[in-house]
Design a protein around this motif. Sequence first.
Motif, short mmCIF file in Angstrom:
data_model
loop_
_atom_site.label_atom_id
_atom_site.label_comp_id
_atom_site.label_asym_id
_atom_site.label_seq_id
_atom_site.Cartn_x
_atom_site.Cartn_y
_atom_site.Cartn_z
N ALA A 68 17.13 -82.33 -24.84
CA ALA A 68 15.71 -82.49 -24.55
C ALA A 68 15.36 -83.97 -24.41
O ALA A 68 14.69 -84.37 -23.45
CB ALA A 68 14.87 -81.84 -25.65
N ASN A 69 15.83 -84.79 -25.34
CA ASN A 69 15.54 -86.23 -25.28
C ASN A 69 16.10 -86.87 -24.02
O ASN A 69 15.44 -87.70 -23.38
CB ASN A 69 16.10 -86.94 -26.51
N ASN A 70 17.31 -86.49 -23.64
CA ASN A 70 17.94 -87.05 -22.44
C ASN A 70 17.14 -86.69 -21.20
O ASN A 70 16.90 -87.54 -20.34
CB ASN A 70 19.38 -86.52 -22.35
N CYS A 71 16.71 -85.44 -21.10
CA CYS A 71 15.94 -85.01 -19.93
C CYS A 71 14.61 -85.73 -19.85
O CYS A 71 14.21 -86.21 -18.78
CB CYS A 71 15.71 -83.50 -19.98
N LEU A 72 13.90 -85.81 -20.96
CA LEU A 72 12.61 -86.51 -20.97
C LEU A 72 12.78 -87.97 -20.61
O LEU A 72 12.01 -88.52 -19.82
CB LEU A 72 11.95 -86.38 -22.35
N ASP A 73 13.80 -88.59 -21.17
CA ASP A 73 14.06 -90.00 -20.89
C ASP A 73 14.35 -90.22 -19.41
O ASP A 73 13.79 -91.12 -18.79
CB ASP A 73 15.22 -90.48 -21.76
N CYS A 74 15.20 -89.39 -18.83
CA CYS A 74 15.54 -89.52 -17.40
C CYS A 74 14.32 -89.33 -16.52
O CYS A 74 14.09 -90.10 -15.58
CB CYS A 74 16.61 -88.50 -17.02
N LEU A 75 13.52 -88.32 -16.82
CA LEU A 75 12.33 -88.05 -16.01
C LEU A 75 11.34 -89.20 -16.07
O LEU A 75 10.83 -89.65 -15.05
CB LEU A 75 11.67 -86.75 -16.45
#
Length: 158
Positions: A68-75
């Motif tokens: 979840a953190n990785n996806c939010l960070d990338c977006l």
Amino acid sequence: GIGEAICASGMLVSSLWLGARGLKGGYIRTLSASLFAAGLCMAGFAWQENIVSVCLFGFLFFLALPFANNCLDCLVRRVIPGELQGRAWGMISFLSQMGYVAAYTLAGTCADGLAATLQISVGRGSALVILIAGILLSVTALCLLPLGPVRQLEKASA
């Protein structure tokens, strides 16, 4: 103790996996799936007072968080221009910290209120709050998928 180590090792495992493999797109789907799983795991470890169950669901909960953190960070990093990222991350951090204060206040108040109303221990009241929060997180995660603005965020970050 050993329970905390087992739970936290879930985050280590998924962080190592993400570090080695990374994500190649599908951020909204991965975000939704990881938040859905995290919510189910929250509900799972609040369900009963059993060390094996708590450790298993805790491990799985922490396994989902880096995704979840990785996806939010990338977006967020791909959509916000570089010259505005410092301000944006400052505001995101501020809002997150204020969210912690509100969440702890509400969770404690709700746990005490539920315990008194249902005539259960404060520990079981806390568990019930975590269970409800987990279910709400899973429902929210499912609601992310069809939202147009969220889909546009992923397209803008591509």
